[in-house]
Design a protein around this motif. Structure first.
Motif, PDB file in Angstrom:
ATOM      1  N   ALA A 144       0.834  -1.205   0.000  1.00 45.14           N
ATOM      2  CA  ALA A 144       0.000   0.000   0.000  1.00 45.14           C
ATOM      3  C   ALA A 144       0.871   1.260   0.000  1.00 45.14           C
ATOM      4  O   ALA A 144       0.575   2.230  -0.708  1.00 45.14           O
ATOM      5  N   GLN A 145       1.948   1.257   0.786  1.00 40.73           N
ATOM      6  CA  GLN A 145       2.837   2.408   0.812  1.00 40.73           C
ATOM      7  C   GLN A 145       3.536   2.593  -0.531  1.00 40.73           C
ATOM      8  O   GLN A 145       3.712   3.733  -1.006  1.00 40.73           O
ATOM      9  N   TYR A 146       3.909   1.490  -1.180  1.00 42.11           N
ATOM     10  CA  TYR A 146       4.515   1.574  -2.510  1.00 42.11           C
ATOM     11  C   TYR A 146       3.559   2.244  -3.495  1.00 42.11           C
ATOM     12  O   TYR A 146       3.962   3.106  -4.296  1.00 42.11           O
ATOM     13  N   LEU A 147       2.281   1.877  -3.443  1.00 39.77           N
ATOM     14  CA  LEU A 147       1.301   2.464  -4.351  1.00 39.77           C
ATOM     15  C   LEU A 147       1.073   3.934  -4.061  1.00 39.77           C
ATOM     16  O   LEU A 147       0.893   4.747  -4.981  1.00 39.77           O
ATOM     17  N   GLY A 151       1.918   7.299  -6.529  1.00 41.49           N
ATOM     18  CA  GLY A 151       0.944   8.304  -6.924  1.00 41.49           C
ATOM     19  C   GLY A 151      -0.331   7.735  -7.508  1.00 41.49           C
ATOM     20  O   GLY A 151      -1.119   8.464  -8.108  1.00 41.49           O
ATOM     21  N   ASN A 152      -0.576   6.443  -7.360  1.00 42.47           N
ATOM     22  CA  ASN A 152      -1.810   5.820  -7.837  1.00 42.47           C
ATOM     23  C   ASN A 152      -2.090   6.124  -9.305  1.00 42.47           C
ATOM     24  O   ASN A 152      -3.223   6.365  -9.713  1.00 42.47           O
ATOM     25  N   SER A 153      -1.043   6.110 -10.129  1.00 38.09           N
ATOM     26  CA  SER A 153      -1.173   6.522 -11.523  1.00 38.09           C
ATOM     27  C   SER A 153      -2.014   5.575 -12.364  1.00 38.09           C
ATOM     28  O   SER A 153      -2.522   5.976 -13.406  1.00 38.09           O
ATOM     29  N   THR A 154      -2.185   4.332 -11.930  1.00 36.47           N
ATOM     30  CA  THR A 154      -2.948   3.364 -12.733  1.00 36.47           C
ATOM     31  C   THR A 154      -4.362   3.163 -12.195  1.00 36.47           C
ATOM     32  O   THR A 154      -5.040   2.236 -12.612  1.00 36.47           O
ATOM     33  N   TYR A 155      -4.819   4.012 -11.281  1.00 39.92           N
ATOM     34  CA  TYR A 155      -6.130   3.829 -10.662  1.00 39.92           C
ATOM     35  C   TYR A 155      -7.031   5.039 -10.920  1.00 39.92           C
ATOM     36  O   TYR A 155      -6.560   6.156 -11.091  1.00 39.92           O
TER      37      TYR A 155
END
Length: 405
Positions: A144-147, A151-155
């Motif tokens: 979760a910290q990695y995501l 920057g949640n670019s794929t969500y």
């Protein structure tokens, strides 16, 4: 956790330990009984010939989650591929320890002075204690910290990241539920099995007897009377292979004097092809599978070699150090599941080195010298597997009784 228990029982009817070409005279019968008790079996020799625990280890990750949940996460679309490949729900092991008690029965009959018929079978009582334990926890927070850092670019939003951060910690009870409800296995736990082994029957033919040395030819068959491995139980032990085997054996030896002699045996066993319903493995090192299929199976042929020395203290007492070697060739599988065929065949060959010490009390020589009324023998054997490949490390204590009448 389908591992191989090898209790390579010697013939009950070779009544002279070193005189391996000796057999019963015409019209004479022999009865044999053997009790085998093993030490707790906690480890085996793996494909690298190193000693490892009998535990089965497996990993539950995003790939496993997709298999169970029918692809709820698509890497590259629903979730970042790096996060998908590294998401760990947990690593788990199935600890196992086994103990066996075996009762063997044999019968022989001298058809002529050079030909003897025989049959033998063993009855097994095996206990396997097993439990599930977690060996490594989840890494939800790290993923979760990695995501978040990415920057949640794929969500479309942050919901998936927060969902991963709040995922349920999967403990041993959850894994038990998955094993039984999704994969369809019976629950992991203690297992007890009782039943007969495959029956062996054959003919012993005394080809050469020169007094101090000789040769015995020893053809026979192994009948599929034993209880087979159950593909729905992870911790069970099969007592039989489920197909007919044909073997040929040679026994020879040399008598130095009344106190020292040598003997050796060599056997080749051909295992006939058979059909089996097996679990279909989906990965090389992952045993759990929800799918079953029909396979044409050709178990590897076996080579057995035995070498012993008998040191007689007197007509009644003797000691025999024994060395045994087993080699089983790689098994072959054929089905519509091409990858599963390769996974099942991979590293399926076996090797085993055993050391044995036998102490014998025998009235056979006194009987032949007309100093005792009944020809019989009691052997006490201590046997240990000292090295091998894909076989359990096991020690055993044997008591065997032979009566000739």
């Amino acid at each position: 956790m389908k591992w191989f228990l090898a209790f390579w029982l010697m013939s009950f009817l070779g009544y002279a330990q070193a005189q391996t070409w000796a057999q019963l005279p015409r019209g004479v019968r022999a009865l044999g009984y053997r009790n085998v008790t093993t030490t707790p079996i906690k480890s085996n020799f793996n494909q690298f010939r190193s000693e490892t625990s009998l535990s089965t280890n497996f990993r539950v990750d995003a790939i496993t989650l997709n298999e169970i949940s029918e692809n709820i996460l698509i890497p590259g679309e629903d979730i970042d591929e790096t996060a998908y490949n590294n998401l760990l729900i947990g690593e788990y092991g199935i600890d196992a320890q086994a103990r066996a008690n075996v009762h063997g029965f044999g019968f022989g009959y001298g058809l002529t002075d050079k030909i003897m018929l025989y049959a033998e079978i063993a009855y097994y009582d095996v206990n396997v204690n097993s439990r599930i334990k977690r060996t490594k926890g989840n890494n939800y927070k790290e993923i979760a910290q990695y995501l978040r850092n990415k920057g949640n670019s794929t969500y479309n939003d942050k919901q998936l990241t927060e969902l991963i951060d709040r995922m349920v910690d999967v403990n041993e009870n959850n894994i038990q539920s998955v094993i039984t409800n999704y994969y369809g296995y019976k629950p992991i736990g203690n297992w007890q099995g009782k039943g007969y082994d495959d029956m062996e029957a054959g003919v012993m033919i005394k080809a050469i007897d020169k007094g101090t040395w000789g040769l015995q030819v020893y053809p026979g068959v192994i009948l599929p009377t034993g209880m087979q491995d159950d593909p729905n139980i992870l911790q069970d032990v099969g007592f039989g292979d489920g197909q007919f085997d044909v073997f040929g054996e040679l026994g020879t030896g040399y008598i130095v004097n009344d106190n020292l002699s040598f003997g050796t045996r060599f056997r080749y066993t051909y295992q006939t092809p058979t059909q089996k319903d097996l679990r279909v493995p989906t990965a090389r090192d992952f045993e759990l599978s929800s799918e079953k299929g029909e396979f044409d199976v050709k178990y590897g042929d076996k080579l057995n070699f035995m070498l012993n020395t008998t040191i007689a203290v007197n007509d009644w007492f003797s000691f025999s150090p024994v060395y045994r070697y087993l080699y089983q060739m790689k098994s072959e599988y054929d089905s519509s599941f091409a990858d599963a065929n390769k996974f099942l065949s991979l590293d399926s060959d076996k090797q085993e080195h055993q050391a044995q010490l036998t102490a014998s009390v025998s009235s056979i020589q006194p009987f032949l010298k007309k100093k005792f009324a009944l020809p019989a023998q009691i052997n006490f054997n201590i046997v240990q597997t000292v090295a091998g490949k894909n076989v359990p490390k096991v020690g055993r204590f044997e008591v065997e009784f032979r009566l000739i009448f």
